[in-house]
Design a protein around this motif. Structure first.
Motif, PDB file in Angstrom:
ATOM      1  N   HIS A  52       0.810  -1.228   0.000  1.00 20.30           N
ATOM      2  CA  HIS A  52       0.000   0.000   0.000  1.00 20.30           C
ATOM      3  C   HIS A  52       0.838   1.270   0.000  1.00 20.30           C
ATOM      4  O   HIS A  52       0.345   2.352   0.270  1.00 20.30           O
ATOM      5  N   ARG A 111       4.477   1.550  -4.704  1.00 18.52           N
ATOM      6  CA  ARG A 111       4.331   0.131  -5.053  1.00 18.52           C
ATOM      7  C   ARG A 111       3.357   0.049  -6.217  1.00 18.52           C
ATOM      8  O   ARG A 111       2.142  -0.034  -6.039  1.00 18.52           O
ATOM      9  N   GLU A 168       1.416  -1.476  -8.275  1.00 18.61           N
ATOM     10  CA  GLU A 168       0.874  -2.806  -8.510  1.00 18.61           C
ATOM     11  C   GLU A 168       0.233  -2.968  -9.880  1.00 18.61           C
ATOM     12  O   GLU A 168       0.248  -4.052 -10.452  1.00 18.61           O
ATOM     13  N   THR A 208       2.651  -4.372 -12.335  1.00 20.83           N
ATOM     14  CA  THR A 208       3.340  -5.616 -12.017  1.00 20.83           C
ATOM     15  C   THR A 208       2.626  -6.808 -12.634  1.00 20.83           C
ATOM     16  O   THR A 208       1.408  -6.895 -12.602  1.00 20.83           O
ATOM     17  N   PHE A 209       3.410  -7.729 -13.195  1.00 14.70           N
ATOM     18  CA  PHE A 209       2.859  -8.996 -13.657  1.00 14.70           C
ATOM     19  C   PHE A 209       2.826  -9.953 -12.471  1.00 14.70           C
ATOM     20  O   PHE A 209       3.876 -10.285 -11.909  1.00 14.70           O
ATOM     21  N   PHE A 210       1.642 -10.397 -12.110  1.00 11.14           N
ATOM     22  CA  PHE A 210       1.503 -11.364 -11.020  1.00 11.14           C
ATOM     23  C   PHE A 210       1.367 -12.759 -11.608  1.00 11.14           C
ATOM     24  O   PHE A 210       0.665 -12.954 -12.598  1.00 11.14           O
TER      25      PHE A 210
END
Ligand SMILES: [Zn+2]
Lengths: 343, 667
Positions: free
Chosen positions: A150, A154, A156, A159-161
């Motif tokens: 958070h 960051r 998110e 980002t590739f999860f």
């Protein structure tokens, strides 16, 4: 008798001029130089029949004649040989301007070339090359780098999860932590490698690109060291006349942080319509800073004892600047028309 | 963050030209993304870094500039007139950790109307549309001091304010017209009946201020950044308020903000400000940074004057105590980013100017990258393959599920939850697959063929994530010849295999291939050795990539290559080679490898080279048989070989081939 010497000399010269084939050459030899019945030999034989007073001068002249005949013979022989060689050459090389035989050796990928060049500079400055996984944990990619969940930094959405609970690293910085845990200070490394951000590909973005991370950890490392190192590096890479500018910035894993610009390598800041710098005269080239004490701690390094600096640069951007490539996607399309130009 | 220069000048006497302003903002760390000419004003769109929410306002930027330029900052001053009537409305905080402090003020008898021109213009410069005077003033306050406030129509609130977590299933129709379903994760403002706002993100429609509003309640609070961020993320809703709260509000500004907004409302919309603030909770500042001048200097790397350090820290609003070398700094409440000594180092460096710090190289007692065997190996491989005519490619690492089925990879594929291209969710388990994309593109773009290689990684899951570095080589279509001497030829299996053999030979690797079955390659046309696979790519695979010409490919784990340079050396031969060529026919099914093995089993030390120089089938050869011509080179290290000795070995070879492989010597 002198007339006869002259006569033979004239015949000799004429015959020599007329030698065109090996047979002509053979005939010339037999006619003038043969030891048995050559015309010069027969002159020698006549010396004995001359009055003693004339013998010496006559002999001298005949000797000269023979020397001439021998010279003409050798010359003719050489010419003949030369002529044959030329004919062969003529057959082999009908047109010296025809293109040569060769197959082009394709150049390496521009990212490879630039990476190699940059590695070379840092190797000479005493750095080692490190490596780390591309499939990373969120811990190494974010938390250990002082980017807690958070945190606004960051990213998110970029980002590739992976379904297996991991991610594709978004930067080469996780290797800072891995390297600090593997090595003891002093640490001086660079980390070239692929990184991944979930961007739609467009002329300035690709979901995969190359970064080079740098990390130095030792006693007494200062911001001045960071500046000196990056100035040296950038001037080596882009030329001694390049100006380097450091601007305050923010990265969670460095404190203080600095963004680094170089003077535009294309226009040097003189062209208000420059397509590379947009007339600004400066180009953002890398992010850097002093390693945040939290990051040192995450790497098992005592921030009371050691300090360090780190930097990260985009290889694709440098490649584009270097060549004037306007569309970053070219790096990963692998069109031969593109790759073959990268000499 | 948009900044109007005229607005800034209300707080600081800025007399800088456009370029100087650009430079100033850059040296603060907020490079302008855009500069807009606005009549007699200039609007800078600054990229304010996430650690500096205190600079997300005009006053904040002016405050920062005043430290940089050593210029006085004009404080915001006003005199608030309160009525005799005491403000009264119950405020209860149920989540003290998520909302430590909540301040409110009440203004009665307001007449909400359109905003005056000056206000409309200011908001326009910020890119906001005017709504009504009260809402506009709340926004104006946000762009002035950076603190988000919310204004409720007090007549639409029931009983009192409760700051609590939402209950599952509660809903709120928000000011943007959207109804949102709340969860227990969300912090909300409620009255005694229902939710009225999502704390720090957006207000509710039902309690909003409109032209009929007479009594307003001003909310000025501190909300926990993480909670605000979570909620804002979940609703994919970023507002001016959430943007600031999630970066960290000033926890000491609530009273000032409430007073100032009450003052502004009473000035613009009339009404009486009721006496007293309504306050729940509170904030205690406990930050104190202990450091020293010598620490700051050592981190910067040069001597900075003590007076300079002290002066700048004080002017940015810190309380500074000096004792010898020691510095004790209480940072101002709005600077949430200052908490450790390194933060102060950055402040000093920034005020000094990064350009004023003289760069120097760190001392190197011992260089570290003396040996880089892996890098050198890759460089040799790359250059060798380029020398053989292959272009180096770099491809994205994702493949489709259909393609992965042919990868022959280990474990299970790693799968991306949020791929860029939904059709390509898997991380490659074979580099050949992603190279086929590039082959396909080149063919579609009009190239007649492609020879490519890539050094990269494959990825899979086997209880944990695994990565392996590999080299992949592909060739397809037409291969250019040596200009006019030799025309183009077609890519071929043998050409690809030859490339692999040559590369292995370069590293003194002698492969012992076996015929293999690999999902990527046509059965019977594929070899493997120690993790190396090569072959003819399956037609089904090529169809996935819309490739209509045959493709030959190889994939080799990099671990196969030795990292160290070979050190063996054999003295140059003193004795000559003796060469013998033999031609033999064999049944069709006999493989070259069978011959190699038969020869190897004879172990003839003086046989130094053995090459196939011709393969023939057809006229003159019996049907069902083929002819192979071999060149054999014999040499001994210690003597000149005699004809008899060589002939004897040749006889042995022929006999063995006759016996074991039904060979027949051709006369
Ligand atoms: Zn330029």
């Amino acid at each position: 008798m002198p007339d006869e010497i002259e006569e033979i000399q004239q015949a000799l010269e004429k015959a020599a001029r007329e030698i065109k084939t090996p047979q002509d050459l053979q005939r010339f030899k037999e006619e003038f130089l043969s030891r048995k019945k050559g015309r010069i030999t027969s002159l020698f034989k006549r010396i004995g029949s001359l009055p003693p007073g004339e013998r010496s001068s006559f002999g001298k002249r005949v000797n000269q004649l023979r020397a001439l005949a021998e010279r003409l013979y050798t010359e003719a022989e050489e010419n003949l040989r030369e002529g044959r060689w030329k004919q062969q050459l003529q057959r082999a090389i009908p047109d010296p301007t025809l293109p040569g035989f060769y197959k082009k050796i394709p150049p390496l990928h521009p990212i490879s070339e630039i990476t190699h060049l940059i590695e070379e500079i840092f190797l000479r400055m005493g750095y080692d090359i490190e490596d780390g996984p591309e499939v990373e944990s969120e811990y190494y990619n974010f938390d250990a780098l002082n980017i807690p969940p958070h945190h606004p930094a960051r990213q998110e959405q970029d980002t590739f999860f992976l379904e297996q609970g991991l991610i594709l690293r978004t930067h080469t910085s996780p290797v800072q932590i891995r390297a600090m845990r593997r090595r003891k200070p002093p640490i001086r490394i660079i980390v070239p490698g692929r990184v991944y951000r979930r961007d739609e590909a467009d002329p300035t973005h690709t979901p995969m690109f190359y970064q080079i991370e740098g990390l130095v950890v030792d006693r007494g490392i200062s911001f001045a060291h960071l500046k000196g190192t990056l100035e040296t590096f950038l001037k080596t890479l882009f030329g001694e006349e390049t100006k380097v500018r450091f601007r305050p910035s923010y990265f969670p894993f460095t404190e203080p942080s600095a963004e680094v610009d170089i003077s535009c390598p294309v226009c040097g800041g003189t062209d208000p319509h420059c397509s590379v710098c947009g007339g600004a005269g400066w180009i953002e080239i890398l992010g850097s800073g002093m390693v945040h004490p939290q990051v040192l701690r995450a790497g098992g390094v005592d921030p009371e004892e050691y300090s360090g600096f780190a930097f990260g640069l985009g290889v694709d951007r440098i490649s584009m600047l270097w060549r004037g490539i306007s569309d970053i996607r070219n790096h990963y399309w692998n069109r031969l028309d593109f790759l073959e130009q990268m000499k | 963050m948009r900044v109007s220069i005229n607005w800034l000048r209300e707080y600081i006497d800025l007399r800088l030209k456009r370029e100087e302003l650009e430079g100033l903002f850059s040296s603060m760390g907020f490079p302008p993304e855009e500069i807009i000419d606005w009549g007699d004003d200039l609007i800078f769109d600054l990229e304010v870094t996430p650690n500096r929410p205190d600079c997300l306002s005009h006053y904040g930027i002016a405050r920062e500039a005043s430290v940089f330029l050593d210029l006085p900052l004009r404080k915001i001053e006003f005199s608030l007139k309160e009525s005799d009537e005491k403000a009264n409305f119950p405020i209860e905080i149920r989540e003290r950790s998520l909302c430590p402090k909540y301040v409110a003020r009440i203004v009665e008898g307001v007449e909400v109307g359109p905003s005056p021109d000056w206000l409309v213009e200011k908001l326009e410069k910020m890119g906001l549309q005017s709504i009504n005077s009260v809402v506009d003033l709340s926004n104006f306050l946000l762009y002035t001091i950076g603190h988000p406030t919310h204004v409720f129509d007090l007549d639409k609130l029931e009983g009192g304010i409760i700051v609590r977590r939402a209950e599952q299933g509660e809903k709120l129709l928000c000011l943007d017209g959207e109804e949102r379903e709340l969860s227990e994760e969300d912090l909300i403002i409620a009255d005694h009946r229902r939710p009225v706002a999502i704390a720090g993100v957006i207000g509710g429609e039902a309690s909003g201020v409109d032209f009929s509003t007479r009594r307003v309640l001003i909310e000025s609070a501190y909300f926990d950044p993480v909670t605000v961020r979570k909620t804002s993320r979940r609703f994919a809703l970023t507002t001016d308020a959430s943007y600031r709260f999630e970066r960290g509000a000033d926890p000491m500004i609530q009273e000032f903000a409430a007073d100032y907004l009450a003052y502004l409302i009473s000035q613009v919309a009339g009404g009486r400000v009721l006496k007293g603030r309504l306050v729940a909770g509170g904030w205690k500042e406990e930050r104190k940074i202990r450091t020293s001048f010598s620490f700051i200097n050592s981190r910067i790397g040069q001597e900075v004057e003590r007076e300079f350090i002290q002066k700048k820290l004080i002017s940015l609003g810190a309380v500074v105590r000096v004792e010898g070398d020691t510095l004790e700094v209480i940072p101002p409440s709005w600077r949430r980013d200052l908490s450790i000594p390194e933060d102060l180092v950055e402040e000093v460096a920034r005020f000094l100017g990064y350009g004023a710090i003289k760069g120097k190289l760190p001392p190197v007692e011992m260089p570290q990258g003396l040996k880089t065997p892996q890098r050198d190996l890759l460089w040799r491989i790359r250059n060798y393959l380029a020398g053989l005519g292959y272009s180096e490619a770099m491809t994205y690492i994702w493949t489709s599920i259909q393609a992965d089925e042919f990868s022959g990879g280990r474990g299970v594929p790693l799968r991306i939850k949020n791929p860029v291209d939904k059709e390509m969710p898997l991380l490659r388990r074979s580099i050949i697959l992603t190279l086929l994309d590039s082959v396909s593109l080149n063919l579609r773009m009009g190239r007649k063929g492609a020879r490519l290689f890539e050094v990269g990684r494959v990825y899979w899951w086997e209880g944990e994530a695994k990565e392996e570095k590999r080299l992949a080589i592909v060739e397809a279509g037409e291969i250019k010849g040596r200009t006019w001497e030799e025309g183009p030829r077609e890519a071929s299996y043998y050409s690809l295999k030859g490339t692999v053999e040559a590369l292995l030979d370069r590293f003194s690797l002698r492969p012992n291939f076996t015929l293999a079955s690999h999902p990527l390659f046509e059965d019977g046309f594929s070899l493997s050795w120690e993790g190396l696979n090569l072959g003819v790519v399956k037609k089904q695979v090529l169809e996935l990539y819309e490739i209509e010409v045959p493709v030959f490919a190889a994939e080799i784990p990099l671990s196969l290559f030795p990292m160290e340079i070979r050190r063996e050396y054999e003295d140059l031969a003193k004795y000559p080679y003796v060469r013998r060529d033999i031609s033999m026919t064999f049944p069709e099914q006999v493989k070259f490898q069978d011959v190699e093995r038969a020869l190897a089993s004879l172990s003839i030390p003086i046989l130094r080279n053995f090459r196939l120089i011709d393969l023939y089938q057809g006229k003159g050869i019996a049907p069902g048989r083929k002819s192979m011509t071999f060149s054999l080179e014999f040499r001994a290290g210690d003597r000149t070989l005699t004809s008899e000795e060589v002939d004897q070995q040749v006889k042995r070879i022929i006999a063995a081939l006759e016996r074991e492989l039904s060979g027949e010597l051709r006369k």
